[in-house]
Design a protein around this motif. Sequence first.
Motif, mmCIF file in Angstrom:
data_model
loop_
_atom_site.group_PDB
_atom_site.id
_atom_site.type_symbol
_atom_site.label_atom_id
_atom_site.label_comp_id
_atom_site.label_asym_id
_atom_site.label_seq_id
_atom_site.Cartn_x
_atom_site.Cartn_y
_atom_site.Cartn_z
ATOM 1 N N ILE A 7 0.845 -1.191 0.000
ATOM 2 C CA ILE A 7 0.000 0.000 0.000
ATOM 3 C C ILE A 7 0.881 1.243 0.000
ATOM 4 O O ILE A 7 1.880 1.310 0.716
ATOM 5 N N THR A 8 0.486 2.208 -0.830
ATOM 6 C CA THR A 8 1.061 3.542 -0.765
ATOM 7 C C THR A 8 0.016 4.399 -0.077
ATOM 8 O O THR A 8 -1.140 4.438 -0.486
ATOM 9 N N GLY A 9 0.431 5.044 0.995
ATOM 10 C CA GLY A 9 -0.492 5.849 1.774
ATOM 11 C C GLY A 9 -0.004 7.274 1.950
ATOM 12 O O GLY A 9 1.175 7.585 1.744
ATOM 13 N N TYR A 10 -0.956 8.123 2.323
ATOM 14 C CA TYR A 10 -0.657 9.522 2.607
ATOM 15 C C TYR A 10 -1.330 9.877 3.924
ATOM 16 O O TYR A 10 -2.519 9.615 4.115
ATOM 17 N N TRP A 11 -0.564 10.460 4.838
ATOM 18 C CA TRP A 11 -1.071 10.866 6.142
ATOM 19 C C TRP A 11 -1.167 12.391 6.139
ATOM 20 O O TRP A 11 -0.180 13.087 6.380
ATOM 21 N N PRO A 12 -2.361 12.923 5.820
ATOM 22 C CA PRO A 12 -2.522 14.374 5.666
ATOM 23 C C PRO A 12 -2.166 15.170 6.920
ATOM 24 O O PRO A 12 -1.615 16.265 6.829
ATOM 25 N N GLU A 13 -2.458 14.620 8.072
ATOM 26 C CA GLU A 13 -2.207 15.318 9.333
ATOM 27 C C GLU A 13 -0.743 15.737 9.484
ATOM 28 O O GLU A 13 -0.433 16.785 10.042
ATOM 29 N N ASN A 14 0.160 14.917 8.966
ATOM 30 C CA ASN A 14 1.595 15.204 9.059
ATOM 31 C C ASN A 14 2.269 15.402 7.711
ATOM 32 O O ASN A 14 3.495 15.520 7.654
ATOM 33 N N ASP A 15 1.482 15.404 6.626
ATOM 34 C CA ASP A 15 1.998 15.590 5.263
ATOM 35 C C ASP A 15 3.142 14.627 4.962
ATOM 36 O O ASP A 15 4.233 15.016 4.548
ATOM 37 N N ILE A 16 2.867 13.328 5.190
ATOM 38 C CA ILE A 16 3.858 12.272 4.977
ATOM 39 C C ILE A 16 3.251 11.192 4.071
ATOM 40 O O ILE A 16 2.100 10.811 4.245
ATOM 41 N N CYS A 17 4.054 10.697 3.135
ATOM 42 C CA CYS A 17 3.624 9.558 2.323
ATOM 43 C C CYS A 17 4.561 8.391 2.598
ATOM 44 O O CYS A 17 5.675 8.566 3.093
ATOM 45 N N PHE A 18 4.095 7.201 2.256
ATOM 46 C CA PHE A 18 4.906 6.009 2.535
ATOM 47 C C PHE A 18 4.463 4.840 1.672
ATOM 48 O O PHE A 18 3.358 4.829 1.123
ATOM 49 N N ILE A 19 5.353 3.859 1.575
ATOM 50 C CA ILE A 19 5.046 2.562 0.968
ATOM 51 C C ILE A 19 5.247 1.539 2.070
ATOM 52 O O ILE A 19 6.300 1.524 2.717
#
Length: 103
Positions: A7-19
């Motif tokens: 999964i590629t995700g985005y955490w808007p609260e901290n403006d971070i993306c990840f795989i």
Amino acid sequence: MNNYFRITGYWPENDICFIIDSNGMFEKLWQFSSFLIQKGIKVLEASKEEQMLDVNIKNVEYDSNHIFLRANSKGKPEYKEETINNISYKAIKVADKIYIPNK
């Protein structure tokens, strides 16, 4: 049973993306996605192993107790074109890691 998911995700609260990868922790892809959504993560791409094509990420070993952070970066991930065997694909890039979520 093959239950390797990415999964590629985005955490808007901290403006971070990840795989992140799971190889055995979840039986179904929707369970993995749901787990992240409940934590405030936006799921941008969700793939089963047979759907994705690795560019420079190797699969992790089976582990039914952990998920694995493969890459993370500030902001949203980058979408780019990647050509493999003369076929162009829509790839996703986080930091220096690239994969094709839907080959």
